[in-house]
Design a protein around this motif. Structure first.
Motif, PDB file in Angstrom:
ATOM      1  N   UNK A 112       0.954  -1.064   0.110  1.00 55.45           N
ATOM      2  CA  UNK A 112       0.077   0.185   0.161  1.00 55.45           C
ATOM      3  C   UNK A 112       0.635   1.089   0.147  1.00 55.45           C
ATOM      4  N   UNK A 113       1.795   1.377   1.277  1.00 57.23           N
ATOM      5  CA  UNK A 113       2.637   2.872   1.209  1.00 57.23           C
ATOM      6  C   UNK A 113       4.087   2.422   1.486  1.00 57.23           C
ATOM      7  N   UNK A 114       4.926   3.013   0.904  1.00 57.87           N
ATOM      8  CA  UNK A 114       5.678   3.141   1.950  1.00 57.87           C
ATOM      9  C   UNK A 114       6.753   4.215   2.297  1.00 57.87           C
ATOM     10  N   UNK A 115       7.500   4.050   3.198  1.00 55.91           N
ATOM     11  CA  UNK A 115       8.407   5.339   3.528  1.00 55.91           C
ATOM     12  C   UNK A 115       9.967   4.741   4.124  1.00 55.91           C
ATOM     13  N   UNK A 116      10.373   5.903   3.542  1.00 49.59           N
ATOM     14  CA  UNK A 116      11.810   5.826   3.356  1.00 49.59           C
ATOM     15  C   UNK A 116      12.394   6.507   4.595  1.00 49.59           C
ATOM     16  N   UNK A 117      13.894   5.677   5.135  1.00 49.63           N
ATOM     17  CA  UNK A 117      13.903   6.287   6.502  1.00 49.63           C
ATOM     18  C   UNK A 117      13.351   7.335   7.353  1.00 49.63           C
ATOM     19  N   UNK A 118      13.929   8.277   6.151  1.00 50.93           N
ATOM     20  CA  UNK A 118      13.220   9.885   7.254  1.00 50.93           C
ATOM     21  C   UNK A 118      12.660  10.886   7.014  1.00 50.93           C
ATOM     22  N   UNK A 119      11.360   9.386   5.778  1.00 44.65           N
ATOM     23  CA  UNK A 119      10.244   9.811   5.297  1.00 44.65           C
ATOM     24  C   UNK A 119      10.224  10.680   4.453  1.00 44.65           C
ATOM     25  N   UNK A 120      11.536  10.923   3.893  1.00 46.30           N
ATOM     26  CA  UNK A 120      11.545  12.575   2.009  1.00 46.30           C
ATOM     27  C   UNK A 120      11.549  11.256   0.919  1.00 46.30           C
ATOM     28  N   UNK A 121      11.008  10.629   1.494  1.00 43.84           N
ATOM     29  CA  UNK A 121      10.975   9.595   0.398  1.00 43.84           C
ATOM     30  C   UNK A 121       9.682   8.467   0.554  1.00 43.84           C
ATOM     31  N   UNK A 122       8.792   8.260   0.122  1.00 43.75           N
ATOM     32  CA  UNK A 122       7.477   8.349   0.011  1.00 43.75           C
ATOM     33  C   UNK A 122       6.950   6.686  -1.389  1.00 43.75           C
ATOM     34  N   UNK A 123       6.407   6.143  -0.980  1.00 45.36           N
ATOM     35  CA  UNK A 123       6.294   4.974  -2.391  1.00 45.36           C
ATOM     36  C   UNK A 123       4.826   4.679  -2.177  1.00 45.36           C
ATOM     37  N   UNK A 124       3.279   4.751  -3.400  1.00 46.25           N
ATOM     38  CA  UNK A 124       2.246   4.275  -3.287  1.00 46.25           C
ATOM     39  C   UNK A 124       1.858   3.465  -4.112  1.00 46.25           C
ATOM     40  N   UNK A 125       0.756   2.566  -3.990  1.00 47.15           N
ATOM     41  CA  UNK A 125       0.189   2.095  -5.068  1.00 47.15           C
ATOM     42  C   UNK A 125      -0.742   3.145  -5.259  1.00 47.15           C
ATOM     43  N   UNK A 127      -3.891   2.614  -6.066  1.00 46.77           N
ATOM     44  CA  UNK A 127      -5.322   2.503  -5.731  1.00 46.77           C
ATOM     45  C   UNK A 127      -5.204   3.374  -4.787  1.00 46.77           C
ATOM     46  N   UNK A 128      -4.743   3.634  -3.789  1.00 48.97           N
ATOM     47  CA  UNK A 128      -4.346   4.455  -2.732  1.00 48.97           C
ATOM     48  C   UNK A 128      -3.837   5.900  -3.150  1.00 48.97           C
ATOM     49  N   UNK A 129      -2.849   5.493  -3.891  1.00 43.45           N
ATOM     50  CA  UNK A 129      -2.123   7.445  -4.846  1.00 43.45           C
ATOM     51  C   UNK A 129      -2.768   8.762  -4.366  1.00 43.45           C
ATOM     52  N   UNK A 130      -2.613   9.403  -3.889  1.00 41.52           N
ATOM     53  CA  UNK A 130      -3.594  10.692  -3.369  1.00 41.52           C
ATOM     54  C   UNK A 130      -4.858  10.724  -2.185  1.00 41.52           C
ATOM     55  N   UNK A 131      -4.690   9.425  -1.701  1.00 37.79           N
ATOM     56  CA  UNK A 131      -5.812   9.503  -0.890  1.00 37.79           C
ATOM     57  C   UNK A 131      -5.374   9.079   0.417  1.00 37.79           C
ATOM     58  N   UNK A 132      -4.347   8.113   0.172  1.00 33.54           N
ATOM     59  CA  UNK A 132      -3.601   7.501   2.082  1.00 33.54           C
ATOM     60  C   UNK A 132      -2.128   8.214   1.881  1.00 33.54           C
ATOM     61  N   UNK A 133      -1.833   9.303   2.614  1.00 35.77           N
ATOM     62  CA  UNK A 133      -0.037   9.406   3.421  1.00 35.77           C
ATOM     63  C   UNK A 133       0.590   8.805   4.291  1.00 35.77           C
ATOM     64  N   UNK A 134       1.975   8.382   3.982  1.00 37.90           N
ATOM     65  CA  UNK A 134       2.306   7.830   5.453  1.00 37.90           C
ATOM     66  C   UNK A 134       3.280   9.001   5.929  1.00 37.90           C
ATOM     67  N   UNK A 135       3.952   8.524   6.662  1.00 30.30           N
ATOM     68  CA  UNK A 135       4.161   9.389   7.664  1.00 30.30           C
ATOM     69  C   UNK A 135       5.393   8.338   8.690  1.00 30.30           C
ATOM     70  N   UNK A 136       6.139   8.937   9.229  1.00 30.84           N
ATOM     71  CA  UNK A 136       7.220   8.844  10.685  1.00 30.84           C
ATOM     72  C   UNK A 136       7.670   9.705  11.601  1.00 30.84           C
ATOM     73  N   UNK A 137       7.828   9.351  12.763  1.00 33.35           N
ATOM     74  CA  UNK A 137       8.391   9.723  13.704  1.00 33.35           C
ATOM     75  C   UNK A 137       9.623   8.732  14.678  1.00 33.35           C
ATOM     76  N   UNK A 138      10.558   9.005  13.752  1.00 33.07           N
ATOM     77  CA  UNK A 138      11.498   7.779  14.621  1.00 33.07           C
ATOM     78  C   UNK A 138      12.057   8.325  15.772  1.00 33.07           C
TER      79      UNK A 138
END
Length: 127
Positions: free
Chosen positions: A48-61, A63-74
């Motif tokens: 569905x979604x992936x975030x790189x280690x810093x959150x600066x690079x993300x990938x989405x399927x 089917x969800x692109x534009x509706x889902x976001x991924x973020x992280x708090x390391x």
């Protein structure tokens, strides 16, 4: 042992929103990509979604692109999946995938890239 724990699933009407959270123990968290996958009954698990280690690079399927976001708090060792404008087709068990050994988020979402998995949290979207 590394623990991966998802939360935030539930029942929502179409058009609604949910935010999933995933915490993962282990010192690797801030150094690796993290992913979300989902599996609907009778279907294969899909990325569905992936975030790189810093959150600066993300990938989405698609089917969800534009509706889902991924973020992280390391600092909190937590990754989030914000899901907006949910559709009945989004109904599935959502899994957090931790410690991506590929070193980056593949658009193809290869399950074997990830070492640790949570037990999943159910998302149900009613029409």
């Amino acid at each position: 042992a590394v623990q991966v724990l998802e939360s935030g699933g539930g029942l929502v009407q179409a058009g609604g929103s949910l935010r999933l959270s995933c915490t993962a123990s282990g010192s690797f968290f801030g150094e690796t990509a993290m992913g979300w996958f989902r599996q609907a009954p009778g279907k294969e698990r899909e990325g569905v979604a992936c975030s790189n280690y810093s959150g600066e690079s993300t990938v989405f399927a698609d089917s969800v692109n534009g509706r889902f976001t991924i973020s992280r708090d390391n600092a909190k060792k937590t990754v989030y999946l914000q899901m907006n404008n949910l559709e009945p087709e989004d109904t599935a068990m959502y899994f957090c995938a931790a410690r991506n050994m590929a070193g980056y988020c593949r658009e193809s979402f290869i399950r074997d890239d990830y070492i640790y998995w949570g037990q999943g949290t159910q998302v149900t979207v009613s029409s």
